[in-house]
Design an enzyme around this catalytic site. Structure first.
Site, mmCIF file in Angstrom:
data_model
loop_
_atom_site.group_PDB
_atom_site.id
_atom_site.type_symbol
_atom_site.label_atom_id
_atom_site.label_comp_id
_atom_site.label_asym_id
_atom_site.label_seq_id
_atom_site.Cartn_x
_atom_site.Cartn_y
_atom_site.Cartn_z
ATOM 1 N N GLU A 326 4.821 -4.332 13.400
ATOM 2 C CA GLU A 326 4.689 -4.267 11.944
ATOM 3 C C GLU A 326 5.956 -3.654 11.353
ATOM 4 O O GLU A 326 6.512 -2.707 11.905
ATOM 5 C CB GLU A 326 3.469 -3.403 11.595
ATOM 6 C CG GLU A 326 3.264 -3.164 10.106
ATOM 7 C CD GLU A 326 2.202 -2.106 9.831
ATOM 8 O OE1 GLU A 326 1.588 -2.166 8.758
ATOM 9 O OE2 GLU A 326 1.998 -1.217 10.690
ATOM 10 N N LYS A 387 -2.191 -9.111 6.385
ATOM 11 C CA LYS A 387 -3.133 -8.021 6.630
ATOM 12 C C LYS A 387 -4.279 -8.065 5.622
ATOM 13 O O LYS A 387 -4.058 -8.100 4.413
ATOM 14 C CB LYS A 387 -2.406 -6.675 6.551
ATOM 15 C CG LYS A 387 -3.268 -5.477 6.917
ATOM 16 C CD LYS A 387 -2.446 -4.195 6.894
ATOM 17 C CE LYS A 387 -3.287 -3.000 7.324
ATOM 18 N NZ LYS A 387 -2.515 -1.738 7.307
ATOM 19 N N CYS A 438 -2.014 -2.844 12.427
ATOM 20 C CA CYS A 438 -2.131 -1.393 12.282
ATOM 21 C C CYS A 438 -3.579 -0.918 12.243
ATOM 22 O O CYS A 438 -4.348 -1.154 13.165
ATOM 23 C CB CYS A 438 -1.346 -0.952 11.050
ATOM 24 S SG CYS A 438 -0.930 0.816 11.081
#
Length: 571
Positions: A326, A387, A438
């Site tokens: 990321e 995301k 994440c």
């Protein structure tokens, strides 16, 4: 399933509590002494104690039990990474259940806060990298869920089979906390403290909720054993019949602990893929990890170019795909030609598709998107994943107009992240992988949907540079271990500054990087199509256990009202 609510008056030996188990003098069944009696007919301030005096007396009486509850919360925090003392999670639940025995709902609620606030304060201490205010505020908010749970557990403990209902209520608390508000915050689930314990394989049957339930049930049964054993000792009874409840609770607690050992964790695969994970590192740790523009991208480009040179020289095997983390590109490659060219140079040098993590502008001028982009050495950028679950107050600001006037630090998030709407299943070279970005690894539904959509292995692209050397990367890596067993998939964590790791489908960490180093991991990982029971049943176990816990409280309230009505009529 029989429920019993015992509210009838009994004659008790002197010095015993209403629960008939632990003396009040020990501070285990009452929150505080009532204080001096007020003379008959006296009003506040007229011969009776003042409000301040009564409050002080109450506080002094509650202090010992509050201190014990706080110690239990700290023990619970120590069961999580980076300490990994998982048995403390069971003991902390047991201690918490013991503290609630014989309490009023109000006393239970206070003990929930006394337990929960220190627990989250230590668990989330890594947020100090942002500001200590965030640690305190978030800990206080998260503790409120345990306040509600403790109040309900007081009701549930009035019923027969109380350990079962209490364990179900623990799942109800986790269910709500994982979803509300703003999509919830999953840190601190019992399952995340038990990613390497005998309980862990249960995740393959019912996911993280079943694992949490087993830990909670083992703890509440242990508390029941202690209460029954104390009652036997208190009555000075040595008959085998009197000892049966304590022995039975202990055996059941041990059985729940060992149940996971009998759950098979399949790991066989028909196909494999060779991967390389590039950890390029950042310019500096902490909140301002970005450093000068394009520094992070340069680090990942240079590490990939070195990998390409090692492949040509025969010092490293050629992978089928390369994974970047990321934010590996700190500039939008679609609006910055220099960033685009650097990525293309690295991808063409290594000669295989690369999954690139980047912040991409859009869909409007007020938003940015956190994406994983498949970059092909011939065709360039192609499929991407956005995301789905941006972090509130980290990647977007709820009620921005109002809150930025009060908390100026929130202005450091200039644009809100725009959420994606689909799973992260991407075809990267020969492999169909599931991208999770994440903190999304903490949310059951996102990972499960990705696997059910066809992911044969899971990639967690993450950037922990803000929280390096605080324990947060270890906590997040533990979640990757849990997801591997839960879904029977290899999990690859690619982090900008560490910890990058290769986790096998059985949860074993096969490789991992050091923090704040430039490093490349390479491995042959299995690609699996078989789904676990947890994949098939989805959230059903979680909702079922939570509803059972809440219904037990409703039953306790209803039975209590019935008994009081019956007693009133009998008089």
């Amino acid at each position: 399933m029989g429920l019993r609510h015992d509210s009838s008056p009994r004659v008790r030996p002197e010095g015993h509590s209403a629960a008939g188990t632990i003396p009040e003098a020990a501070g285990a069944t009452t929150g505080a002494p009532a204080g001096p009696a007020r003379p008959a007919g006296a009003q506040p301030g007229e011969g009776g104690p003042s409000r301040r005096a009564r409050f002080a007396a109450t506080a002094r009486g509650a202090a010992p039990s509050s201190a014990v509850a706080a110690a239990g919360g700290l023990a619970m925090a120590a069961s999580f990474p980076p300490y990994d003392l998982w048995p403390l999670s069971v003991l902390a639940v047991a201690l918490f259940s013991l503290m609630l025995r014989g309490r009023t709902v109000r006393q239970g609620a206070w003990l929930g806060f006394a337990f929960g606030f220190p627990f989250f304060l230590w668990l989330l201490v890594w947020l100090r990298s942002v500001t200590w205010i965030a640690v305190v505020v978030l800990s206080g908010v998260e503790a409120l869920y345990l306040v509600a749970m403790a109040a309900l557990m007081v009701l549930a403990q009035r019923l027969r089979w109380a350990p079962l209902w209490a364990a179900c209520l623990w799942i109800a608390q986790e269910l709500v906390r994982d979803r509300l508000p703003f999509g919830g915050f999953s840190w601190g689930r019992l399952a995340f403290a038990n990613t390497g314990s005998p309980f862990t394989p249960l995740a393959a049957l019912g996911g993280a909720p079943l694992l949490s339930f087993a830990v909670a049930l083992s703890g509440t049964l242990l508390a029941a054993c202690a209460l029954s054993g104390y009652g036997v000792w208190q009555r000075r009874t040595r008959t085998p019949r009197a000892a049966l409840p304590a022995a039975g609770a202990l055996v059941l607690s041990a059985a729940v602990l060992c149940a996971g050992l009998f759950v098979p964790v399949p790991t066989g695969a028909d196909a494999h893929v060779r991967i390389a994970v590039v950890q390029g590192n950042v310019q500096q740790p902490g909140l301002h990890f970005l450093g000068r523009p394009m520094k992070i991208l340069d680090n990942h480009v240079q590490a990939t170019l070195k990998l390409a040179a090692d492949i040509r020289a025969g010092r490293a095997p050629k992978p089928d795909i390369v994974l970047w983390p990321e934010n590996s590109s700190d500039l939008d490659p679609f609006s910055n030609p220099a960033a685009y060219d650097k990525i293309t140079q690295a991808v063409q040098a290594v000669g295989v598709p690369v999954l690139v993590g980047a912040l991409v502008d859009g869909p409007d001028k007020d938003h940015v998107q956190n994406e994983g982009i498949v970059w092909d050495p011939v065709t360039g950028p192609g499929a991407h994943y956005t995301k789905q679950h941006p972090v509130p107050f980290g990647e977007y600001v709820p009620f921005r107009k109002e809150l930025t006037k009060v908390v100026s630090q929130l202005n450091e998030i200039p644009r809100d992240f725009y959420p994606g709407t689909r799973t992260g299943v991407l075809q990267i070279g020969p492999a169909r992988l599931g991208d999770v970005i994440c903190f999304e690894v903490a949310y059951d539904g996102i990972v499960r949907d990705t696997v059910n959509a066809g992911a044969r292995a899971i990639v967690v692209q993450t950037n922990n540079a803000t929280y390096g050397r605080t324990g947060q990367p270890e906590q997040q890596l533990a979640m990757s271990r849990l997801r591997a067993i839960e879904h029977g998939r290899a999990v690859v964590t690619a982090a900008t500054s560490g910890i990058s790791a290769i986790v096998a489908p059985n949860g074993k960490i096969e490789q991992h990087s050091a923090e704040f180093t430039q490093q490349v991991l390479d491995a042959d990982i299995p690609l699996r199509d078989e789904k676990t029971v947890a994949d098939r049943v989805g959230a059903v176990p979680e909702w079922t256990l939570a509803m059972v816990g809440l219904l037990s409280c409703a039953a306790a309230v209803a039975i209590g009202r019935r008994d009081r009505t019956g007693m009133a009529k009998g008089q």
